[in-house]
Every structure is written in C-alpha cells, then in structure tokens.
Write an enzyme that holds these catalytic residues in place. Structure first.
Site, mmCIF file in Angstrom:
data_model
loop_
_atom_site.group_PDB
_atom_site.id
_atom_site.type_symbol
_atom_site.label_atom_id
_atom_site.label_comp_id
_atom_site.label_asym_id
_atom_site.label_seq_id
_atom_site.Cartn_x
_atom_site.Cartn_y
_atom_site.Cartn_z
ATOM 1 N N TYR A 1 4.602 4.910 11.191
ATOM 2 C CA TYR A 1 4.928 3.514 11.485
ATOM 3 C C TYR A 1 5.731 2.812 10.400
ATOM 4 C CZ TYR A 1 0.601 3.016 8.787
ATOM 5 O OH TYR A 1 -0.363 3.110 7.817
ATOM 6 N N ARG B 1 0.862 -1.178 0.000
ATOM 7 C CA ARG B 1 0.000 0.000 0.000
ATOM 8 C C ARG B 1 0.897 1.227 0.000
ATOM 9 N NH1 ARG B 1 -2.093 0.286 5.413
ATOM 10 N NH2 ARG B 1 -0.714 2.040 5.648
ATOM 11 N N HIS C 1 -3.455 4.079 4.991
ATOM 12 C CA HIS C 1 -4.535 3.089 5.099
ATOM 13 C C HIS C 1 -5.858 3.704 4.640
ATOM 14 C CE1 HIS C 1 -7.236 0.066 6.655
ATOM 15 N NE2 HIS C 1 -7.852 0.995 7.356
#
Lengths: 432, 385
Positions: free
Chosen positions: B292, B279, B283
């Site tokens: 992260y 990705r 998100h």
C-alpha cells in the site's frame, strides 16, 4: 546437544498454516551470521525475509524455491559449529507459535481413566468438540483465463470469430498481436500434416497452490456433493438496457458506474423474495432457508477467481447496491478483498458475458443452492410485437442443487429473473 | 502557511509523505541546529542541552533501534507471536520519553518500546508480552507507565480519567505537580474514544499531554483518509492548544513535550502534540507495507532519519568522536544479544497464572474457576502441571 540445528518455518503472521519459499538468499556451504537474511517467504499476508536464527554454516536446504511449506516443517539446517569435524544427527527446534495445518480432528493427550483419579470425583468436564474446519472460501466456477491482448486486437479477433484463449501470443509478455489473430484465421488452410512435437520443453508445469488450489478444492467438493441441474432462458432485455440509460441520465446517478449486471442483481434479489427456498443451504439433516441474501459476484483477478459477496444485499436501495458492486469488484481486482467478504455468501451471480460467451453451466459455491450465469448481451434478431427486430438479447443459465430445488421451482425462479429483465418497470410495480 | 499563522483553514488534503509545512524543528535532517522555532501555538521553542545530554539522546536512539530490530528478527524466527516495530519513530519516543519527570504518568499504545526504555523498564518485558508469556508484566505504579493498550485509542480515556484524578488529589499547580502523557497514532484520531477524551480533558482542564505520533498510516490507510486538516488543528475545536513538531527531530520533540508537560503540571490544561513522523517498517510483523505504499516515499523519509541527523550534529560539533559512536554501537549489539538470550530462555507460563491479577485482592469466583481448571488439567494422562 547437536550442533546441526533444523529451522522450522514459523507462523509468520498470526494463524497462518503455510508459506511459499520465494527465494533462498544463501546456499549450502555458505557461512552465515546471526540474523543474516537467509530466505524470502511469502504467506497469505506478506512477503518477508527470515533472518538466520543461528550463526554457522548452511548444512542443508530442505525445500526448493517455489515450494509451499507447512508451518513447523524444517526448511534449513545450520551447522552451528562448522569447525568441529563431522556433524551428528540434526536437532529439531520447536516453533513457538503455529502448529502446522490441522488434519482432521485436533489430537489431544489421552484422558486419564476414571480409576486413576481415585477418590476425587472430577466435575463433569464438557469436552469441547474438535475445532471446526475453517469456513470454506466461497468460490464460483472459473471462467477461462483472460488472454493478454490489446482492445483493438480483441475486437479484431471477435470480428473474425477467433477465440483468444486458444492462441499463443508473440507480443510483449506473451500478449496476442494482430498478426497472431490473422495467423489463426489462416491456420486451418495450412497443412495440418506436420507431426506435432511433444518434447518436454513444450509442457509447462504449474504448481497448484493459493487461489487455484482453493478453487479446485471447492469445485470438486461442490460438484460431487450437490447434484447439479442447469436450466437456460434466452430473453430480450432491451427494455432493461433502456432503463439503464434513463437511470444514467438522472442527476443523482450521474457519477455512478452501472452495468446490466446491476439489474440482474436486482432481478435476483426480487425473485429470491418470491422464491426463498432458492436462497438456502443443505445442512445434511435439514435445509436452512435464509431470510437475507449475501450476494456473491464472481470476479476474475490476477490471483485467480474470487467471489466476494455483498452482505444483506436485499436490504440495499438500488443506488447503494450499485456502489457496493463497484467497490466489491474494484477491491477484488486490487487484490485487497478481506476473507470476511468472501465467506457467508448465499447466492452467486457469475457474469460470464464479460468473457464474450452466451451462457454456462456454473458450479455451485459450497453451501449455496443456486447460481446464475449472465451471458453476453448481443444485438440479435428477435420477434418483437409480431415482427423481426434487432433487440438486445441475452441468455441466463441457472444451476441449482436438486436436493433442495426441483425443476419446477428452478424454472419459476429463472422465469421471474427473466421477466424482470424483460420488463423491469412492470415487474417493479407488480412485485414491490 | 507561515509559522504560527492560524488564519483561514487550509482546504485540501493531508498527504502521506509530503513534508509538513508548519512544524517545530530544532535539528534539520542534515544535522544543522536551528536556534528557535515558533510552534502553531505561538510559542517560541528552543533547547539548550549539555554535551552529556546530547550524547545520552544519541545513545537512547541507537540502542532502542537495535533492540527493536532484534525483536523483529526474533518474531521472524518463530520466537515472538507478533511484533510492532518502532523503526523510524525513535526520536518521537525518546524525545517525549526523556521529557517526562519521575512523577509523570505515561499511557502507551503497543508500540512505545522507546518510551518504556526511557522510563527504565526492562526491555525484556514488552517482548514477554508479544511472546504470549504474560499480559504485560511491569508495575504501572512503580515505573509510571500504564500497560500496553491494544485497543486503538482506548488508553486516551484511561489517561484522561487518571489526569482528572491528579487534579482531584490536588497534585497540580506547582513545579512539583504531576502530569500525564497519552500516546496514540494518527488512525486513533478517528476513534470516538479519542474525541471523547479531548472533550473531557478540555472541559475539566485535565493535566494531560496528548502525544499523537502521526506515522502517516493507520495500518494501510493513509493519513488523507483520516483528516482533511493537519491533525494538530483538531485541538482548536476542542478548546486547547495544538501544535505539530518534527517527530524525527529528538530535540524539538523533547522541547515541545517538556513545555506541554510543564503547562499541564502548572494547571494550564491539555495540549495536543502531533509528532510528524513515519513508520519505516510494517505496521506489525503480520503486515506487508509494500502492498500500500511506494518505495520512493519510504526513501524520502529515509533521508529524514531521526538518528542520522543527531549523529551528524554531534560529530560536526565535536560532541562525540568515533570512539563514542563505536562504543554505542557495541553497547546496542550487546544489549540485543542479551535480549535474544533471555527471550530464548524464557519459560512457558504456568497455565494457572492465567487467573492471577484478575482482582487485586482475589475473588472467590476466580478461585473456584482456577480450582476447576486445575482439576481439568489433572485429568490428562502425564499431566504434571
């Protein structure tokens, strides 16, 4: 339709009320294309680039970098037809989502009076109460910000009795060096006669926002709502320290990080069981006494002070409590504490000892009735079994809400916490 | 581990960002064609498309990426409540979406905008859902794509039930048989629903392809927090074949999905396809991936971009010329502009439409609620609902 369009800050992430302008990527007079990145905005959830909603020329920028803007407030005006001469009045466009922060009760359209609905008798409609304000994020009193310094410098300062927080660092990133500490020691000898220079360049202005703003709001609301009383108790916790060493030696505890704070937490949980009123909330017309303890641990993080809590900590075996405390602090330090972990606390411990001080008079997190300050544990002379010995001594400070807790109860509770830490084995046998 | 070797289980961790050692790949990141690639299921995969079909896949990839970028911009401009971007996963979605036959049924998550596009669903429809105007407004029966499912992994059980129904209807067993494809992500594999769906599908030999887009992160949780073995090998324990495919390779994804669907429609039971991808964006628009994951990891995946390799291939093979590339870019731009205009012109929904479609044939209880709500709305001054 006006050609000057105002772009209001949208809700960039499901229910946010404000964002901080980090950086403008365009300036007044710039010609911009549709979807060209114009500004970086940071919200509580993410830092994002906002693309231009219209092509045209930047007519005005309404907020400087570093300012916090409420959702729905225009941040930029764009002239969508810059070739057409003098512009008219700007036109506001609504945001789809996000309605800006609520101020007090929700405003609603006026209801029709009974007469206007004529013959139809409407069913009794229960009008929902105005939405409650968001639950306050529990915060505990802020210990002084930790000054930047390397560990040897810290020790050096501690040995000389120099408080690092008062020093101006000359090292990298403003960190305090050994020389700075040395200079501070010799400073009082120097003549204080120099007239202080209070030019504007020597004042720093820090915008109040984020965690700092929230902390301030909570502290003010708590300090001026709950009448605070603080009591102190100095104890010999040598036996607790020895018990910790024995615990660390057990095979199943070998990989667990434990500190005296663990036993303080255990002492609090047991003492709350003996004095449940300490774990309660003043709710105006009643006192809510909780049969569970959501134990808050104040943690200093880069973003400021936050107080995550361990849910139903009283039910956890010691080993799980230790793991939960370690996880809690690590999560807090990495800035990943979830809002749910910061709400619903019922009792808080603030470990001011890690900052090297002996005790404090902490302010209650809103909604809690007591908070314990755990001071530094120091080797100190102490009368032990009739003789002066070097023992591990600490001071506990308990602040409580005098509306709920009288001096006697507060003292009894603190004495029990102290009794446990003085002789954990006997207390465990006697109380559990 | 050699391709096709299913020997001793590999101990150790799945690590986000590390190249997959054992996947089916027919087009390298540099645009080199690989003739044949053996999957972990022991099957040799290959593909032979016409020039027209290669160009078609390229067009799909470019257009859905552009539409996705427009949707992200619209959210940032306050026109969508939220958006789940598919950036980086175009090949996995187009490869599998184009492998579907008209009679096949797809069960998406909430990110399969590319699959919807391949099924002929108007690209405005996922946006109206994310704008909060409707609850998803395409007809699942007409387009053979179920509604978006927000609950993680829940659609795997719906898909399994649907697939079992196909068998009961006697529509399995020939070239014209029906099959189901069910999409989910790496994080969903930790859900009970997904594991239950695996069991039911396996035991009842359901005609279903489980298509897992392993994009390496379940929001912020990296894949190593979900599994100690490659996800496709989970299928082994449930008793059906599993394989991993380069999810950034539209040709390989197309090839393995087509085969798995054909197996299903011929009564060969389920397959788990793990499309190994990344990705590239957040998100959802509410997420900040820089918190992260590290930039170097994103750069590594940038070098495996699903579109760049197809472009390199069609240019090198002279399947497409510069005029074609420019024409596709212009088409993507125009479709994005149209999408924007249509989103901005979208009217707010009437409050009473909330009560529509609760039951297929209506219900007196819902009718009464609708009436009460209408009266309530009428009780405000200036109400003209």
């Amino acid at each position: 339709m006006s050609r000057i369009k105002e772009f209001p800050l949208p809700d960039l992430g499901e229910g946010l009320v404000e964002g901080e302008i980090l950086k403008w990527l365009v300036a007044v007079g710039d010609t911009i294309e549709l979807n060209q990145p114009i500004v970086e905005v940071e919200t509580a959830k993410a830092a994002v680039e906002i693309p231009a909603k219209w092509a045209g020329k930047v007519h005005a920028i309404h907020h400087e970098e570093g300012t916090t803007v409420e959702v729905g407030v225009p941040i930029i005006s764009i002239d969508t037809d810059p070739g057409a001469g003098e512009p008219a009045e700007p036109e506001r466009t609504p945001v789809l989502v996000g309605y800006g922060p609520r101020t007090g009760a929700a405003s609603r359209r006026p209801r029709r009076t009974n007469g206007s609905t004529a013959a139809v008798s409407p069913p009794p409609v229960v009008v929902a109460p105005a939405p409650p304000p968001p639950p306050p994020v529990v915060e505990a009193p802020a210990p002084p910000a930790r000054a930047l310094a390397k560990p040897p410098v810290r020790k050096f300062a501690r040995d000389l009795g120099v408080d690092l927080t008062g020093l101006v660092g000359t090292g990298p990133q403003g960190s305090i060096t050994r020389d700075d500490v040395q200079a501070a020691v010799s400073a009082p000898a120097a003549a204080p006669a120099l007239a202080p220079d209070f030019a504007a360049g020597r004042e720093q202005r820090i915008p109040i926002k984020g965690v700092r703003k929230l902390t301030a709001e909570n502290m003010v609301s708590s300090a001026f709502t709950a009448p605070h009383v603080t009591v102190f108790l100095t104890i010999d916790m040598t036996r607790s320290m020895e018990a910790l060493d024995r615990l660390r030696a057990l095979p199943e505890w070998r990989e667990v990080r434990i500190s005296p704070l663990l036993l303080v937490a255990k002492a609090v949980l047991l003492a709350v069981g003996r004095h449940p009123l300490v774990n309660s909330t003043w709710a105006g017309d009643e006192i809510i006494v909780k049969q569970y303890v959501n134990l808050g641990i104040a943690a200093a993080t880069e973003r400021g002070l936050i107080v995550p809590n361990i849910k139903d900590a009283g039910r956890l075996p010691l080993r799980e409590l230790a793991d939960a405390m370690t996880a809690l602090v690590q999560t807090a330090k990495s800035g990943r504490t979830a809002p749910a972990d910061m709400s619903g606390g019922t009792f808080t411990i603030t470990n001011v000892g890690v900052f090297g001080v002996d005790t404090g008079t902490p302010i209650l997190p809103p909604g809690e009735s007591a908070i314990l300050a755990f001071g530094a544990v120091r080797a100190a002379p102490w009368v032990h079994e009739g003789e002066i010995r070097v023992r591990q001594v600490t001071t506990l400070g308990l602040s409580f809400d005098h509306r709920i807790i009288d001096g006697e109860l507060g003292a009894k509770f603190l004495r029990d916490v102290g009794a446990f830490l003085t002789d954990p084995e006997a207390s465990l046998l006697a109380w559990t | 581990m050699a391709k096709g070797d299913r020997g001793a289980p590999a101990r150790g961790k799945e690590v986000a960002g590390e190249p997959a050692p054992d996947f089916v790949q027919l087009l390298t990141p540099d645009g080199e064609r690989i003739d044949k690639s053996v999957g972990a299921d022991g099957v040799e995969y290959t593909i032979d498309l016409t020039d027209e079909e290669y160009r078609g896949l390229y067009r799909d990839l470019v257009v859905i990426r552009r539409l996705d970028a427009e949707a992200t911009a619209l959210q940032r401009q306050g026109e969508l409540g939220i958006w789940a971007s598919l950036l980086g996963q175009e090949a996995a979605q187009v490869g599998s979406g184009r492998a579907l036959r008209p009679q096949d049924m797809a069960f998406p998550t909430y990110r399969e905008h590319g699959v919807l596009y391949c099924r002929g669903i108007d690209p405005i429809l996922p946006l109206s859902l994310y704008r909060g105007v409707d609850q998803g407004a395409w007809d699942p029966a007409e387009f053979k794509v179920n509604m978006y499912t927000i609950v993680i992994g829940a659609q795997t059980l719906h898909a399994t039930g649907y697939a079992m129904g196909i068998t009961k209807d006697g529509k399995v067993g020939g070239d014209d048989g029906e099959a189901v494809i069910c999409y989910f992500g790496d994080g969903a594999t930790s859900q009970g629903d997904v594991n239950e769906a695996f069991i039911w599908s396996s035991v009842f030999h359901a005609p279903i392809v489980f298509f897992c887009q392993n994009n390496q992160y379940a929001i912020s949780e990296p894949i190593e927090k979900q599994t100690r073995i490659p996800l496709y090998r989970r299928a082994d324990g449930f008793g059906f074949p599993g394989l991993r495919v380069d999810g950034n390779d539209v040709l390989a994804t197309y090839a393995v999905t087509r085969t798995a669907l054909d197996n299903a429609r011929h009564g060969q039971g389920p397959t788990l396809i793990e499309a190994y991808t990344y990705r590239m964006g957040a998100h959802t628009t509410t997420d900040d991936p820089t918190r992260y994951r590290v930039a170097s990891e994103v750069e590594e995946w940038q070098a495996r971009d699903p579109i760049a390799r197809v472009r390199a291939f069609v240019e090198k093979q002279q399947i497409a010329d510069a005029a074609f590339i420019a024409e596709v870019d212009e088409q993507a731009k125009q479709e994005a502009l149209q999408l924007r205009e249509r989103v901005l012109a979208m009217p707010d929904p009437h409050p009473l439409t909330l009560f529509d479609h609760v039951y297929p044939n209506g219900s007196p209880v819902v009718d009464a609620q609708r009436e009460r709500y209408a009266e309530y709305l009428d009780s405000f001054e200036g109400s003209a609902h």
